[in-house]
Design an enzyme around this catalytic site. Structure first.
Site, mmCIF file in Angstrom:
data_model
loop_
_atom_site.group_PDB
_atom_site.id
_atom_site.type_symbol
_atom_site.label_atom_id
_atom_site.label_comp_id
_atom_site.label_asym_id
_atom_site.label_seq_id
_atom_site.Cartn_x
_atom_site.Cartn_y
_atom_site.Cartn_z
ATOM 1 N N PRO A 296 109.059 120.582 -70.763
ATOM 2 C CA PRO A 296 108.418 120.098 -69.717
ATOM 3 C C PRO A 296 107.184 120.889 -69.320
ATOM 4 C CG PRO A 296 110.403 121.176 -69.121
ATOM 5 C CD PRO A 296 110.459 120.950 -70.610
ATOM 6 N N ASN A 297 106.217 120.276 -68.916
ATOM 7 C CA ASN A 297 104.961 121.019 -68.364
ATOM 8 C C ASN A 297 104.187 121.680 -69.367
ATOM 9 O OD1 ASN A 297 105.367 120.184 -65.269
ATOM 10 N ND2 ASN A 297 107.253 121.763 -65.452
ATOM 11 N N ARG B 199 97.332 124.966 -66.646
ATOM 12 C CA ARG B 199 98.614 125.413 -65.831
ATOM 13 C C ARG B 199 98.565 126.915 -65.885
ATOM 14 N NH1 ARG B 199 104.655 125.352 -68.264
ATOM 15 N NH2 ARG B 199 105.696 125.920 -66.367
ATOM 16 N N TYR C 23 99.944 131.807 -68.929
ATOM 17 C CA TYR C 23 100.012 131.157 -70.057
ATOM 18 C C TYR C 23 98.838 130.947 -71.067
ATOM 19 C CZ TYR C 23 104.251 129.225 -67.604
ATOM 20 O OH TYR C 23 105.464 129.384 -66.991
ATOM 21 N N ASN D 80 110.137 125.473 -77.723
ATOM 22 C CA ASN D 80 109.606 126.083 -76.483
ATOM 23 C C ASN D 80 110.040 124.855 -75.280
ATOM 24 O OD1 ASN D 80 108.861 126.880 -73.989
ATOM 25 N ND2 ASN D 80 106.849 127.187 -74.850
ATOM 26 N N ALA E 110 111.262 125.296 -68.818
ATOM 27 C CA ALA E 110 112.221 125.671 -67.819
ATOM 28 C C ALA E 110 113.450 125.115 -68.133
ATOM 29 C CB ALA E 110 111.679 124.918 -66.482
ATOM 30 N N HIS F 153 116.448 127.851 -68.987
ATOM 31 C CA HIS F 153 117.304 128.620 -68.094
ATOM 32 C C HIS F 153 118.166 127.622 -67.168
ATOM 33 C CE1 HIS F 153 113.541 130.956 -68.801
ATOM 34 N NE2 HIS F 153 112.716 130.229 -68.162
ATOM 35 N N ASP G 62 124.251 122.787 -76.187
ATOM 36 C CA ASP G 62 125.389 122.102 -76.806
ATOM 37 C C ASP G 62 124.497 121.405 -78.146
ATOM 38 O OD1 ASP G 62 127.175 122.989 -75.532
ATOM 39 O OD2 ASP G 62 127.674 121.043 -74.111
ATOM 40 N N GLU H 201 113.584 130.081 -80.771
ATOM 41 C CA GLU H 201 113.066 129.712 -79.521
ATOM 42 C C GLU H 201 111.648 130.680 -79.185
ATOM 43 O OE1 GLU H 201 116.062 131.310 -76.842
ATOM 44 O OE2 GLU H 201 114.605 130.909 -74.956
ATOM 45 N N HIS I 209 108.687 131.378 -76.203
ATOM 46 C CA HIS I 209 108.063 131.230 -75.040
ATOM 47 C C HIS I 209 106.556 131.845 -75.099
ATOM 48 C CE1 HIS I 209 111.639 130.028 -73.410
ATOM 49 N NE2 HIS I 209 112.385 130.937 -74.116
ATOM 50 N N LEU I 210 105.549 131.325 -74.519
ATOM 51 C CA LEU I 210 104.293 131.797 -74.448
ATOM 52 C C LEU I 210 104.339 133.399 -73.672
ATOM 53 C CD1 LEU I 210 102.488 128.526 -73.632
ATOM 54 C CD2 LEU I 210 102.035 129.951 -75.600
ATOM 55 N N SER I 211 104.901 133.143 -72.587
ATOM 56 C CA SER I 211 104.868 134.261 -71.536
ATOM 57 C C SER I 211 106.299 135.368 -71.746
ATOM 58 C CB SER I 211 104.996 134.048 -70.063
ATOM 59 O OG SER I 211 106.393 133.353 -69.890
ATOM 60 N N ARG J 74 109.028 138.523 -66.078
ATOM 61 C CA ARG J 74 108.863 137.708 -64.894
ATOM 62 C C ARG J 74 109.946 137.571 -64.006
ATOM 63 N NH1 ARG J 74 106.379 132.342 -67.101
ATOM 64 N NH2 ARG J 74 106.187 132.195 -64.911
ATOM 65 N N ARG K 46 114.252 133.937 -64.889
ATOM 66 C CA ARG K 46 113.686 133.406 -66.047
ATOM 67 C C ARG K 46 114.579 134.416 -67.125
ATOM 68 N NH1 ARG K 46 109.386 129.654 -65.101
ATOM 69 N NH2 ARG K 46 108.388 130.147 -63.366
HETATM 70 C C1 DQA Z 1 107.829 129.121 -70.890
HETATM 71 C C2 DQA Z 1 108.716 129.998 -69.974
HETATM 72 C C3 DQA Z 1 109.627 129.389 -69.063
HETATM 73 O O1 DQA Z 1 110.063 130.197 -67.957
HETATM 74 C C4 DQA Z 1 108.662 128.269 -68.101
HETATM 75 O O2 DQA Z 1 109.396 127.446 -67.126
HETATM 76 C C5 DQA Z 1 107.895 127.447 -68.890
HETATM 77 C C6 DQA Z 1 107.088 127.988 -70.123
HETATM 78 C C7 DQA Z 1 106.721 129.812 -71.769
HETATM 79 O O3 DQA Z 1 106.449 129.446 -72.616
HETATM 80 O O4 DQA Z 1 106.377 131.006 -71.239
HETATM 81 O O5 DQA Z 1 107.767 126.153 -68.681
HETATM 82 O O6 DQA Z 1 108.715 128.289 -71.718
#
Ligand code: DQA
Length: 146
Positions: free
Chosen positions: A11-12, A19, A24, A75, A78, A81, A88, A99, A101-103, A108, A112
């Site tokens: 998501p997002n 964003r 990011y 990725n 959210a 978390h 599962d 896995e 994550h950009l950040s 943070r 997270r």
């Molecule tokens: C994220 C980190 C997550 O905590 C956040 O909710 C995201 C992006 C990242 O790529 O850094 O949506 O997965």
């Protein structure tokens, strides 16, 4: 046709570029897809790149990857978390999951710092921005070689 790596974005992540660029970066999801395709070509991998805002769709795609992919770059946004369903789903398949994550989620907010995905992932990359996706593909290529 060789099986691809599924690159699954939660998501997002469709909002990248607009964003929170200070968190990011400036790259859009299309930019990240182009980076992945370039890196996959270099590594001799095929990729299937997707994004959804829906948890159940990610579950469906992880199950699909168990049959149709050699690995997953994930990725989960959210849902990282919050989602026991993703945990599962990954447990139910045999292909490796990296896995990404950009950040740097550990630098943070405290909420997270916990990932439901990490305990069932083959490895985790975070904090390297879009470069992390390329590193994840290289890790999968090394793991699946031979
Ligand atoms: C994220 C980190 C997550 O905590 C956040 O909710 C995201 C992006 C990242 O790529 O850094 O949506 O997965």
């Amino acid at each position: 046709m060789p099986k691809p790596v599924f690159i699954l974005n939660g998501p997002n992540l469709n909002m990248l570029g607009k964003r929170e660029p200070s968190v990011y970066g400036a790259a859009t999801l299309a930019d990240i897809e182009a980076l992945c395709r370039h890196e996959a070509d270099r590594l001799g991998l095929a990729v299937d790149f997707r994004q959804t805002n829906h948890e159940g769709t990610l579950v469906d795609w992880i199950q699909e990857a168990g049959e149709a992919a050699i690995g997953i770059v994930l990725n989960p946004g959210a849902y990282t978390h919050t989602s026991i369903a993703l945990h599962d789903a990954i447990r139910s398949i045999a292909v490796p999951v990296v896995e990404v994550h950009l950040s740097n989620i550990f630098a943070r907010e405290a909420f997270r710092h916990h990932s439901y995905v990490s305990p069932v992932a083959s490895g985790v990359l975070c904090g390297f921005g879009a470069t992390g996706y390329g590193l994840a593909l290289a890790a999968l290529a090394a793991r699946t070689a031979g």
